[in-house]
Motif scaffolding. Structure first.
Motif, PDB file in Angstrom:
ATOM      1  N   VAL A  89      57.388  56.525 125.629  1.00 26.80           N
ATOM      2  CA  VAL A  89      57.762  56.350 124.230  1.00 26.80           C
ATOM      3  C   VAL A  89      57.349  54.712 123.932  1.00 26.80           C
ATOM      4  O   VAL A  89      56.760  54.680 122.741  1.00 26.80           O
ATOM      5  CB  VAL A  89      59.453  55.980 124.383  1.00 26.80           C
ATOM      6  N   TYR A  93      54.880  55.790 121.013  1.00 26.19           N
ATOM      7  CA  TYR A  93      55.265  55.651 119.727  1.00 26.19           C
ATOM      8  C   TYR A  93      54.450  54.828 118.887  1.00 26.19           C
ATOM      9  O   TYR A  93      54.293  55.226 117.613  1.00 26.19           O
ATOM     10  CB  TYR A  93      56.809  55.402 119.834  1.00 26.19           C
ATOM     11  N   ALA A  96      51.456  56.408 117.660  1.00 25.88           N
ATOM     12  CA  ALA A  96      51.726  57.641 116.637  1.00 25.88           C
ATOM     13  C   ALA A  96      51.881  56.837 115.313  1.00 25.88           C
ATOM     14  O   ALA A  96      51.466  57.260 114.280  1.00 25.88           O
ATOM     15  CB  ALA A  96      52.747  58.274 117.088  1.00 25.88           C
ATOM     16  N   TYR A  97      52.551  55.942 115.214  1.00 29.18           N
ATOM     17  CA  TYR A  97      52.841  54.952 114.028  1.00 29.18           C
ATOM     18  C   TYR A  97      51.640  54.342 113.347  1.00 29.18           C
ATOM     19  O   TYR A  97      51.376  54.761 112.110  1.00 29.18           O
ATOM     20  CB  TYR A  97      53.963  53.824 114.234  1.00 29.18           C
ATOM     21  N   MET A 175      53.843  62.622 123.698  1.00 26.68           N
ATOM     22  CA  MET A 175      54.356  61.756 122.827  1.00 26.68           C
ATOM     23  C   MET A 175      53.721  61.305 121.481  1.00 26.68           C
ATOM     24  O   MET A 175      54.540  61.354 120.681  1.00 26.68           O
ATOM     25  CB  MET A 175      54.781  60.647 123.546  1.00 26.68           C
ATOM     26  N   VAL A 176      52.721  61.056 121.662  1.00 26.95           N
ATOM     27  CA  VAL A 176      51.726  60.621 120.420  1.00 26.95           C
ATOM     28  C   VAL A 176      52.050  61.699 119.484  1.00 26.95           C
ATOM     29  O   VAL A 176      52.005  61.730 118.246  1.00 26.95           O
ATOM     30  CB  VAL A 176      50.381  60.213 120.891  1.00 26.95           C
ATOM     31  N   CYS A 179      55.520  62.708 117.979  1.00 27.57           N
ATOM     32  CA  CYS A 179      55.908  61.636 117.004  1.00 27.57           C
ATOM     33  C   CYS A 179      54.824  61.259 115.768  1.00 27.57           C
ATOM     34  O   CYS A 179      55.341  61.237 114.778  1.00 27.57           O
ATOM     35  CB  CYS A 179      55.891  60.184 117.735  1.00 27.57           C
ATOM     36  N   TYR A 180      53.718  61.736 115.929  1.00 24.78           N
ATOM     37  CA  TYR A 180      52.840  61.862 114.968  1.00 24.78           C
ATOM     38  C   TYR A 180      53.265  62.588 113.850  1.00 24.78           C
ATOM     39  O   TYR A 180      53.325  62.195 112.616  1.00 24.78           O
ATOM     40  CB  TYR A 180      51.432  61.873 115.410  1.00 24.78           C
ATOM     41  N   LEU A 183      56.322  61.282 112.245  1.00 23.02           N
ATOM     42  CA  LEU A 183      56.177  60.169 111.422  1.00 23.02           C
ATOM     43  C   LEU A 183      55.271  60.258 110.200  1.00 23.02           C
ATOM     44  O   LEU A 183      55.439  59.793 109.021  1.00 23.02           O
ATOM     45  CB  LEU A 183      55.225  58.968 112.270  1.00 23.02           C
ATOM     46  N   ILE A 210      62.754  54.931 112.705  1.00 27.03           N
ATOM     47  CA  ILE A 210      63.099  55.313 113.885  1.00 27.03           C
ATOM     48  C   ILE A 210      64.070  56.591 113.522  1.00 27.03           C
ATOM     49  O   ILE A 210      63.859  57.728 114.179  1.00 27.03           O
ATOM     50  CB  ILE A 210      63.657  54.265 114.805  1.00 27.03           C
ATOM     51  N   SER A 213      62.185  59.776 112.551  1.00 31.01           N
ATOM     52  CA  SER A 213      61.171  60.184 113.357  1.00 31.01           C
ATOM     53  C   SER A 213      61.846  60.633 114.843  1.00 31.01           C
ATOM     54  O   SER A 213      61.257  61.228 115.927  1.00 31.01           O
ATOM     55  CB  SER A 213      59.987  59.427 113.760  1.00 31.01           C
ATOM     56  N   LEU A 217      60.641  61.849 118.534  1.00 36.77           N
ATOM     57  CA  LEU A 217      60.803  61.082 119.855  1.00 36.77           C
ATOM     58  C   LEU A 217      61.679  62.327 120.970  1.00 36.77           C
ATOM     59  O   LEU A 217      61.228  62.225 122.139  1.00 36.77           O
ATOM     60  CB  LEU A 217      61.678  59.966 119.610  1.00 36.77           C
TER      61      LEU A 217
END
Lengths: 289, 262
Positions: A89, A93, A96-97, A175-176, A179-180, A183, A210, A213, A217
């Motif tokens: 994370v 994260y 990804a952002y 995770m990327v 989350c991508y 996001l 947050i 998204s 997560l």
């Protein structure tokens, strides 16, 4: 979902069956029956092979609950899963952002591909590659000693941190990815609106980005936590003696100790833990998919 | 705004650091496969002797062929069966369809350690035993859900009116499928096939539990070698594997955009 088409007489299970059956039959033989068999065997004293006598027993489960060792190892594996997930994370994260909100067009596409590419390559080889970096006299050791004025010994190989590093490296692309996807779906004008109303960057992050998204997560966390709890190859290669976890003990039952019924029971307990976690995460997982 | 600029710049830098973290170990491993020293000692001296010695390692070569054969057969079977199942799920409405779709989730989500040991127990119990056939059975089952998910995603972009139109023009079921539907979903089928190949070719855990000393796949052989001790030969074969599987995924990415958009 697909398949809202109902074309009169051509609908229904009967006409779908010829196309469906081969695939599901295969899944039944190679996945669902084995999982059921595992539950069955876990209640046996012996495998019913080569004519050995066997009977039903609860001993295998009694062994798990009475011997502190298995509990301790399961807890150690759960803790490993938690730590790896948290690191993923923390590292994944922000990436990804940046990918979703800073990069644009072709470069975004290319970098996204670069991030998830290793994820689809051979996991075993990627774990092995860390051995080159982490061992004493390895690249990290050599590089740091070349830069630093004093002599230090970096030998992270066969340690708990080595296992963490290898696993995070293996799973952070997951995770990327998740989350991508969430996001990217957040409208930029929403962020601009919030900013123009006077929200600080931190407030926007906490109150808008947050929460919106969160599904990504949670999905990423579940998809990472579950396989890490069941990992055995990574701790074996990078952990050495310190790399004894729940997964490696299950491996031992099948390839070294040959106590399959106990292995089946340990596997089933892990399956139960995994199913509980997936069930808890499933409402969120469905929303992402 | 200046702060935005700085933050964006930091963001870009961060991404490059992440990429370094992801790729440096792999690059170092690959470099070491060209280094003379069998103990990975620096300074670096170029050689291809480790690759040459791979050719003399019969065990490794036979495991490589096993891996390739199993991956190809897995690809063919799972692509055909998976595409058929996707079509059925797309065309027909019936009770329990949601449940059937949900059943695709466990093979993907359950850790391979559990699936692999369960297969070992079951195959042993019913007399299939271990070996290449058992490995193939397992690989197809692991690849099927990926194929079905990928092909189904492609089918979502298909307009059912096209099938209707072809039918009203007199095409029979087979003609509709082969001339209208299949060409449309082909990119999905190809992507599904490439996924299947990757799942099989890179699969370690399930193969590990189902293999016997004579009948193994490349990853299992590499794991055995790693546990005996590190040698540059492992680096060499690992480098080949990682190049192959990354090239495969690049191909997949070209025929199938991740995220489902066209």
């Amino acid at each position: 979902m697909a398949g809202q088409v109902v074309t009169g007489s051509r609908s229904g299970l009967r006409s779908a069956l010829p196309l469906l059956l081969p695939a599901y039959l295969w899944l039944t033989v190679a996945i669902f029956l084995p999982l059921s068999a595992m539950v069955f065997f876990s209640f046996m004293t012996e495998l019913p092979l080569s004519g050995r006598a066997w009977s039903f027993t609860l001993d295998n489960y009694a062994t798990f609950f009475s011997q502190g060792l298995y509990w301790t190892l399961l807890l150690a594996s759960l803790r490993l899963g938690l730590e790896v997930t948290l690191w993923c994370v923390v590292i994944g994260y922000p990436a990804a952002y940046v990918l979703a909100k800073v990069f644009r067009g072709r470069s975004r596409e290319a970098i996204f591909l670069l991030v998830i590419l290793p994820f689809w390559s051979n996991g075993l080889v990627r774990i092995f590659s860390w051995a080159m970096v982490l061992r004493e006299g390895g690249i990290l050791d050599t590089a740091l000693n070349a830069v630093l004025p004093f002599k230090i010994n970096i030998d992270l190989m066969y340690s708990y941190p080595a296992v963490i590093i290898g696993l995070v490296h293996s799973y952070v692309p997951y995770m990327v990815l998740t989350c991508y996807l969430t996001l990217q779906a957040i409208d930029d004008s929403l962020i601009e609106a919030g900013r123009s109303l006077g929200a600080s960057r931190l407030q926007m992050l906490k109150r808008v980005i947050i929460p919106l998204s969160m599904p990504g997560l949670v999905a990423g966390a579940a998809l990472i936590f579950v396989p890490v709890v069941g990992s055995f190859m990574e701790p074996r290669i990078l952990g050495g003696r310190t790399g004894t976890f729940y997964g490696t003990v299950i491996e031992d039952q099948f390839v070294a100790v040959f106590n399959w019924p106990l292995g089946a029971a340990l596997s089933f307990i892990l399956l139960a833990v995994v199913l509980v976690i997936l069930a808890l995460a499933s409402p969120v997982l469905k929303r992402v998919a | 705004m200046a702060t935005t600029r700085i933050l964006e710049w930091c963001g870009r830098l961060y991404i490059w650091l992440l990429l370094a973290f992801l790729y440096l170990p792999i690059i170092i491993m690959a470099l070491m496969s060209f280094n003379v020293s069998p103990f990975y000692q620096l300074p670096f001296e170029w050689t291809t002797e480790w690759y040459a010695s791979l050719w003399l390692n019969d065990q490794l070569i036979s495991a490589t062929w096993n891996s390739i054969e199993i991956a190809i057969i897995t690809t063919v079977i799972s692509t055909v069966l998976g595409s058929a199942a996707s079509l059925a799920l797309y065309r027909h409405e019936f009770r329990g369809k949601k449940a059937l779709q949900a059943l695709l989730f466990p093979p993907i989500a359950i850790p391979w350690l559990i699936t692999g040991t369960a297969m070992l127990i079951f195959f042993f119990g019913v007399g299939i035993g271990r070996g290449l056939f058992a490995i193939l059975l397992g690989h197809v089952a692991l690849a099927l859900p990926y194929v079905i998910v990928v092909v189904s995603a492609r089918l979502q972009t298909f307009a059912p009116e096209l099938e209707e139109a072809a039918r009203s023009l007199g095409a029979n079921q087979w003609q509709v499928t082969s001339r209208v539907t299949l060409p449309w979903i082909m990119p999905g089928v190809i992507a599904g096939g490439l996924f299947a190949f990757a799942v099989s070719f890179d699969q370690f855990v399930v193969s590990y539990f189902l293999s016997t000393p004579g009948q193994t796949t490349l990853p299992v052989e590499i794991y055995a070698a790693i546990r005996k001790g590190f040698t540059p030969e492992i680096n060499a074969v690992s480098t080949i594997i990682i190049v192959v599987s990354m090239a495969l995924m690049l191909l997949t990415a070209r025929s199938f955009k991740f995220g489902g958009e066209k």
